[in-house]
Write a protein that holds these residues in place. Structure first.
Motif, PDB file in Angstrom:
ATOM      1  N   TRP A 282      20.287 -82.048  43.290  1.00  0.00           N
ATOM      2  CA  TRP A 282      19.278 -80.985  43.349  1.00  0.00           C
ATOM      3  C   TRP A 282      19.966 -79.625  43.439  1.00  0.00           C
TER       4      TRP A 282
ATOM      5  N   ARG B 214      11.081 -79.436  48.113  1.00  0.00           N
ATOM      6  CA  ARG B 214      10.655 -79.303  46.718  1.00  0.00           C
ATOM      7  C   ARG B 214      11.688 -78.460  45.961  1.00  0.00           C
TER       8      ARG B 214
ATOM      9  N   ASP C 243      13.896 -76.675  43.015  1.00  0.00           N
ATOM     10  CA  ASP C 243      13.464 -75.977  41.807  1.00  0.00           C
ATOM     11  C   ASP C 243      14.105 -76.539  40.544  1.00  0.00           C
ATOM     12  N   ALA C 244      15.240 -77.230  40.701  1.00  0.00           N
ATOM     13  CA  ALA C 244      15.952 -77.719  39.517  1.00  0.00           C
ATOM     14  C   ALA C 244      16.743 -78.971  39.859  1.00  0.00           C
TER      15      ALA C 244
ATOM     16  N   ASN D 240      14.827 -77.422  34.729  1.00  0.00           N
ATOM     17  CA  ASN D 240      13.908 -76.609  35.520  1.00  0.00           C
ATOM     18  C   ASN D 240      12.686 -77.470  35.836  1.00  0.00           C
ATOM     19  N   LEU D 241      12.449 -77.753  37.114  1.00  0.00           N
ATOM     20  CA  LEU D 241      11.377 -78.670  37.496  1.00  0.00           C
ATOM     21  C   LEU D 241       9.998 -78.031  37.422  1.00  0.00           C
ATOM     22  N   HIS D 242       9.934 -76.739  37.099  1.00  0.00           N
ATOM     23  CA  HIS D 242       8.646 -76.071  36.909  1.00  0.00           C
ATOM     24  C   HIS D 242       8.266 -76.041  35.430  1.00  0.00           C
ATOM     25  N   THR D 243       9.216 -75.668  34.582  1.00  0.00           N
ATOM     26  CA  THR D 243       8.945 -75.615  33.147  1.00  0.00           C
ATOM     27  C   THR D 243       9.279 -76.924  32.440  1.00  0.00           C
ATOM     28  N   MET D 244      10.047 -77.791  33.109  1.00  0.00           N
ATOM     29  CA  MET D 244      10.516 -79.059  32.549  1.00  0.00           C
ATOM     30  C   MET D 244      11.330 -78.850  31.271  1.00  0.00           C
TER      31      MET D 244
END
Length: 338
Positions: A169, A176, A178-179, A192-196
């Motif tokens: 991570w 949580r 972020d990446a 990027n775990l937000h934009t995938m």
């Protein structure tokens, strides 16, 4: 509390009697207690498995996840280590289409699980799968009502077809992150775990197997052949001034090294330890200069861990040792674990 995964690898032990062991230490590695024994039903003892198994620990050591050639498994410790409950975590299976590389698995067998990362709160799990089938996969899981891991499906497809070797991570202590950083047989990537969306890490030389990733104070990579230090979230720089030993029986040195692990002291990020094919190396200046720990037994070392007091636990084929390589005091800096 420090947790460790060890394995029977001696040829003197019959394959069917070999095991993986999960142990804990509450005193910085001076003494250890075995908490779980995983027998050979859950890994491939016939190929000396034990060098590349992953371990992820739930809060308080209430459960563990290990990865083997037979997939990923959830381990629940019991009062007696040999009574630990082992539960298979559903993962991909070998497809009907055969790989272009000859493998020992049959259609329907579990795909090898390479590495696993649990979030610090123990609610999410990521497992990387792949077995020379040119189809590496990363699956995401959440906790079910019965405590088992339930698959949420695969993460976006990796931009490579080589095996997954390592994951970390961006913020290992954050519930949580972020990446997610992923090391493969050729490069390193950031999801990027937000934009995938995947990003190729800049600065990594071609065909570099990324054996380990550390994100304390920035992105650090242990690779074959080289050690990489952070420049930014998506860029690293190879340590070109380092003098590592190429082979134990030769005098030749240089920046190339078959590095298996890199650890950074959270209390002092300029202090680093690299575990490698030719021993253990330490740096006091953020990876610019390295010194070999010559008082360790000769052999191949895989992992290291910084204790809060600055001592270091190093482990590999010769055994596990507690060292104090950054101490300025005179006297012995090395103790063997019983």
């Amino acid at each position: 509390m420090v947790w460790g995964l060890t394995a029977d690898l001696s040829d003197e032990i019959p394959a069917g009697e070999r095991a993986l062991y999960i142990s804990k230490s509450a005193d910085g590695g001076e003494t250890w207690k075995q908490v779980a024994r995983v027998d050979s039903r859950y890994f491939d003892a016939g190929i000396d498995e034990g060098l590349r198994n992953g371990l992820s620990v739930a809060p308080g050591g209430a459960e563990f996840v290990i990865t083997t050639q037979k997939g990923a498994f959830q381990i629940f410790p019991r009062a007696k280590a040999s009574d630990a409950v082992v539960r298979y975590i559903a993962g991909p299976r070998i497809p009907h289409e055969s790989s272009w590389i000859s493998i020992t698995k049959k259609e329907g067998d579990p795909v090898r699980a390479a590495t696993a990362k649990m979030t610090p709160d123990g609610t999410r799990l990521i497992v990387g799968y792949g077995y020379f089938d040119m189809n590496p996969q990363i699956l995401s899981y959440h906790k079910g009502r019965d405590g088992s891991w339930v698959s949420d499906g695969p993460l976006p497809e990796l931009p490579t077809d080589l095996d997954i070797l390592s994951m970390q991570w961006d913020k290992p202590r954050k519930a949580r992150p972020d990446a997610l950083y992923v090391g493969t047989g050729d490069q390193a990537y950031r999801l990027n775990l937000h934009t995938m969306k995947w990003t190729l890490i800049g600065g990594v030389e071609p065909d570099s197997a990324i054996h380990a990733i550390n994100t304390v104070g920035g992105l650090h990579l242990a690779a074959c052949w080289g050690v990489y230090e952070p420049v930014s979230a998506n860029v690293v720089a190879r340590a070109t001034n380092a003098q590592f030993i190429y082979h134990r029986d030769e005098d030749e040195t240089g920046p190339n090294i078959r590095a298996y692990g890199i650890e950074v002291d959270p209390a002092s990020p300029s202090r680093q330890v690299v575990t490698a094919l030719t021993g253990v190396y330490t740096s006091r200046d953020g990876g610019q200069n390295w010194k070999r720990m010559s008082d360790l037994p000769e052999g191949e070392y895989r992992t290291a861990h910084f204790n809060p007091d600055g001592t270091v636990i190093v482990s590999g084929m010769p055994g596990t040792f507690l060292a104090n390589p950054f101490s300025s005091a005179c006297g012995p800096h090395l103790r063997t674990r019983d």
